[in-house]
Design a protein around this motif. Structure first.
Motif, PDB file in Angstrom:
ATOM      1  N   ARG A  27     -14.016  -7.673  13.700  1.00  0.00           N
ATOM      2  CA  ARG A  27     -12.910  -8.588  14.013  1.00  0.00           C
ATOM      3  C   ARG A  27     -11.553  -7.915  13.824  1.00  0.00           C
ATOM      4  O   ARG A  27     -10.639  -8.116  14.633  1.00  0.00           O
ATOM      5  N   ILE A  28     -11.428  -7.126  12.772  1.00  0.00           N
ATOM      6  CA  ILE A  28     -10.159  -6.426  12.531  1.00  0.00           C
ATOM      7  C   ILE A  28      -9.895  -5.438  13.652  1.00  0.00           C
ATOM      8  O   ILE A  28      -8.774  -5.331  14.155  1.00  0.00           O
ATOM      9  N   ASN A  29     -10.928  -4.717  14.075  1.00  0.00           N
ATOM     10  CA  ASN A  29     -10.772  -3.731  15.144  1.00  0.00           C
ATOM     11  C   ASN A  29     -10.356  -4.414  16.443  1.00  0.00           C
ATOM     12  O   ASN A  29      -9.467  -3.931  17.158  1.00  0.00           O
ATOM     13  N   ALA A  30     -10.992  -5.560  16.753  1.00  0.00           N
ATOM     14  CA  ALA A  30     -10.635  -6.287  17.981  1.00  0.00           C
ATOM     15  C   ALA A  30      -9.181  -6.748  17.916  1.00  0.00           C
ATOM     16  O   ALA A  30      -8.425  -6.599  18.890  1.00  0.00           O
ATOM     17  N   GLY A  31      -8.766  -7.286  16.779  1.00  0.00           N
ATOM     18  CA  GLY A  31      -7.383  -7.730  16.628  1.00  0.00           C
ATOM     19  C   GLY A  31      -6.402  -6.576  16.679  1.00  0.00           C
ATOM     20  O   GLY A  31      -5.326  -6.677  17.286  1.00  0.00           O
ATOM     21  N   ALA A  32      -6.775  -5.463  16.057  1.00  0.00           N
ATOM     22  CA  ALA A  32      -5.896  -4.294  16.050  1.00  0.00           C
ATOM     23  C   ALA A  32      -5.712  -3.750  17.460  1.00  0.00           C
ATOM     24  O   ALA A  32      -4.601  -3.363  17.846  1.00  0.00           O
ATOM     25  N   ARG A  33      -6.775  -3.735  18.225  1.00  0.00           N
ATOM     26  CA  ARG A  33      -6.662  -3.237  19.610  1.00  0.00           C
ATOM     27  C   ARG A  33      -5.808  -4.160  20.467  1.00  0.00           C
ATOM     28  O   ARG A  33      -5.074  -3.697  21.341  1.00  0.00           O
ATOM     29  N   LEU A  34      -5.894  -5.469  20.219  1.00  0.00           N
ATOM     30  CA  LEU A  34      -5.008  -6.401  20.935  1.00  0.00           C
ATOM     31  C   LEU A  34      -3.555  -6.176  20.555  1.00  0.00           C
ATOM     32  O   LEU A  34      -2.649  -6.399  21.362  1.00  0.00           O
ATOM     33  N   ALA A  35      -3.327  -5.734  19.320  1.00  0.00           N
ATOM     34  CA  ALA A  35      -1.967  -5.486  18.841  1.00  0.00           C
ATOM     35  C   ALA A  35      -1.511  -4.060  19.138  1.00  0.00           C
ATOM     36  O   ALA A  35      -0.427  -3.657  18.721  1.00  0.00           O
ATOM     37  N   GLY A  36      -2.329  -3.270  19.821  1.00  0.00           N
ATOM     38  CA  GLY A  36      -1.938  -1.924  20.234  1.00  0.00           C
ATOM     39  C   GLY A  36      -2.190  -0.848  19.194  1.00  0.00           C
ATOM     40  O   GLY A  36      -1.479   0.150  19.149  1.00  0.00           O
ATOM     41  N   SER A  37      -3.193  -1.038  18.355  1.00  0.00           N
ATOM     42  CA  SER A  37      -3.525  -0.046  17.347  1.00  0.00           C
ATOM     43  C   SER A  37      -5.040   0.118  17.317  1.00  0.00           C
ATOM     44  O   SER A  37      -5.738  -0.396  18.188  1.00  0.00           O
ATOM     45  N   ARG A  38      -5.521   0.849  16.314  1.00  0.00           N
ATOM     46  CA  ARG A  38      -6.967   0.979  16.125  1.00  0.00           C
ATOM     47  C   ARG A  38      -7.290   0.660  14.671  1.00  0.00           C
ATOM     48  O   ARG A  38      -6.416   0.709  13.805  1.00  0.00           O
ATOM     49  N   TYR A  39      -8.556   0.367  14.425  1.00  0.00           N
ATOM     50  CA  TYR A  39      -8.976  -0.047  13.082  1.00  0.00           C
ATOM     51  C   TYR A  39      -8.623   1.000  12.038  1.00  0.00           C
ATOM     52  O   TYR A  39      -8.020   0.697  11.010  1.00  0.00           O
ATOM     53  N   ASN A  40      -8.990   2.260  12.308  1.00  0.00           N
ATOM     54  CA  ASN A  40      -8.779   3.288  11.283  1.00  0.00           C
ATOM     55  C   ASN A  40      -7.296   3.546  11.032  1.00  0.00           C
ATOM     56  O   ASN A  40      -6.879   3.778   9.900  1.00  0.00           O
ATOM     57  N   GLU A  41      -6.478   3.479  12.094  1.00  0.00           N
ATOM     58  CA  GLU A  41      -5.030   3.639  11.918  1.00  0.00           C
ATOM     59  C   GLU A  41      -4.460   2.494  11.080  1.00  0.00           C
ATOM     60  O   GLU A  41      -3.606   2.708  10.217  1.00  0.00           O
ATOM     61  N   LEU A  42      -4.943   1.285  11.354  1.00  0.00           N
ATOM     62  CA  LEU A  42      -4.459   0.109  10.627  1.00  0.00           C
ATOM     63  C   LEU A  42      -4.785   0.222   9.140  1.00  0.00           C
ATOM     64  O   LEU A  42      -3.895   0.066   8.286  1.00  0.00           O
ATOM     65  N   ILE A  43      -6.026   0.525   8.818  1.00  0.00           N
ATOM     66  CA  ILE A  43      -6.446   0.597   7.410  1.00  0.00           C
ATOM     67  C   ILE A  43      -5.728   1.746   6.692  1.00  0.00           C
ATOM     68  O   ILE A  43      -5.235   1.588   5.563  1.00  0.00           O
ATOM     69  N   HIS A  44      -5.637   2.883   7.372  1.00  0.00           N
ATOM     70  CA  HIS A  44      -4.967   4.041   6.764  1.00  0.00           C
ATOM     71  C   HIS A  44      -3.487   3.744   6.537  1.00  0.00           C
ATOM     72  O   HIS A  44      -2.919   4.052   5.476  1.00  0.00           O
ATOM     73  N   GLY A  45      -2.836   3.139   7.536  1.00  0.00           N
ATOM     74  CA  GLY A  45      -1.421   2.801   7.415  1.00  0.00           C
ATOM     75  C   GLY A  45      -1.156   1.799   6.304  1.00  0.00           C
ATOM     76  O   GLY A  45      -0.184   1.927   5.555  1.00  0.00           O
ATOM     77  N   LEU A  46      -2.031   0.806   6.180  1.00  0.00           N
ATOM     78  CA  LEU A  46      -1.862  -0.182   5.107  1.00  0.00           C
ATOM     79  C   LEU A  46      -2.035   0.465   3.734  1.00  0.00           C
ATOM     80  O   LEU A  46      -1.341   0.119   2.777  1.00  0.00           O
ATOM     81  N   LYS A  47      -2.960   1.421   3.656  1.00  0.00           N
ATOM     82  CA  LYS A  47      -3.175   2.107   2.383  1.00  0.00           C
ATOM     83  C   LYS A  47      -1.953   2.940   2.011  1.00  0.00           C
ATOM     84  O   LYS A  47      -1.517   2.948   0.858  1.00  0.00           O
ATOM     85  N   ILE A  48      -1.378   3.639   3.000  1.00  0.00           N
ATOM     86  CA  ILE A  48      -0.174   4.447   2.759  1.00  0.00           C
ATOM     87  C   ILE A  48       0.996   3.546   2.346  1.00  0.00           C
ATOM     88  O   ILE A  48       1.758   3.866   1.441  1.00  0.00           O
ATOM     89  N   ALA A  49       1.107   2.383   3.019  1.00  0.00           N
ATOM     90  CA  ALA A  49       2.200   1.458   2.732  1.00  0.00           C
ATOM     91  C   ALA A  49       2.031   0.751   1.389  1.00  0.00           C
ATOM     92  O   ALA A  49       2.958   0.094   0.916  1.00  0.00           O
ATOM     93  N   GLY A  50       0.853   0.861   0.806  1.00  0.00           N
ATOM     94  CA  GLY A  50       0.614   0.216  -0.481  1.00  0.00           C
ATOM     95  C   GLY A  50       0.297  -1.263  -0.371  1.00  0.00           C
ATOM     96  O   GLY A  50       0.425  -2.000  -1.348  1.00  0.00           O
ATOM     97  N   VAL A  51      -0.107  -1.697   0.811  1.00  0.00           N
ATOM     98  CA  VAL A  51      -0.472  -3.096   1.014  1.00  0.00           C
ATOM     99  C   VAL A  51      -1.914  -3.276   0.554  1.00  0.00           C
ATOM    100  O   VAL A  51      -2.820  -2.603   1.030  1.00  0.00           O
ATOM    101  N   ASN A  52      -2.109  -4.188  -0.374  1.00  0.00           N
ATOM    102  CA  ASN A  52      -3.432  -4.390  -0.956  1.00  0.00           C
ATOM    103  C   ASN A  52      -4.012  -5.697  -0.416  1.00  0.00           C
ATOM    104  O   ASN A  52      -3.862  -6.750  -1.026  1.00  0.00           O
ATOM    105  N   ILE A  53      -4.671  -5.629   0.735  1.00  0.00           N
ATOM    106  CA  ILE A  53      -5.309  -6.804   1.331  1.00  0.00           C
ATOM    107  C   ILE A  53      -6.727  -6.399   1.719  1.00  0.00           C
ATOM    108  O   ILE A  53      -6.942  -5.304   2.250  1.00  0.00           O
ATOM    109  N   ASN A  54      -7.686  -7.270   1.436  1.00  0.00           N
ATOM    110  CA  ASN A  54      -9.065  -6.896   1.717  1.00  0.00           C
ATOM    111  C   ASN A  54      -9.449  -7.211   3.166  1.00  0.00           C
ATOM    112  O   ASN A  54      -8.738  -7.898   3.891  1.00  0.00           O
ATOM    113  N   ARG A  55     -10.596  -6.697   3.573  1.00  0.00           N
ATOM    114  CA  ARG A  55     -11.022  -6.827   4.960  1.00  0.00           C
ATOM    115  C   ARG A  55     -11.347  -8.268   5.333  1.00  0.00           C
ATOM    116  O   ARG A  55     -11.155  -8.679   6.471  1.00  0.00           O
TER     117      ARG A  55
END
Length: 119
Positions: free
Chosen positions: A63-91
């Motif tokens: 579901r996250i991957n489908a939403g990320a692709r609709l938003a113009g990103s990919r699952y791995n980029e989203l998770i990696h970016g959130l980790k770098i940004a320090g956002v602590n939200i679970n899947r």
């Protein structure tokens, strides 16, 4: 005089036969088979509890991957970016946002994207 213990044995057998009530064929009528499959069902239940956790994680990632692709990103980029940004939200929460509140989910995608670009 010896005690044969029929009542105790009967109750023991009844316990397994009651538990195996819905089993198919002889498994619900024969004590020996009912006991074997009752014990086996406990193993299936144990394994199933572990499997359910894996299945839900797979569903959330999909579901996250489908939403990320609709938003113009990919699952791995989203998770990696959130980790770098320090956002602590679970899947689980991310998947819920992707399904029910897409605008907020897009906000998380933007946070992840800006963290990746700033790096």
């Amino acid at each position: 005089m010896r005690v044969k213990g029929s009542q105790i044995a009967k109750n023991k057998r009844k316990k397994y036969l009651r538990a195996a009530k819905g089993y198919r064929g002889a498994l619900s009528r024969r004590y020996r088979l009912a006991k074997q499959y009752y014990l086996r069902s406990g193993v299936y239940a144990y394994v199933g509890r572990k499997q359910r956790k894996r299945d839900f994680r797979k569903l959330w990632i999909t579901r996250i991957n489908a939403g990320a692709r609709l938003a113009g990103s990919r699952y791995n980029e989203l998770i990696h970016g959130l980790k770098i940004a320090g956002v602590n939200i679970n899947r689980k929460m991310l998947a819920d946002l992707a399904v029910n509140d897409f605008e907020t989910f897009k906000g998380y995608v933007e946070v992840a994207r800006s963290a990746l670009n700033g790096n």
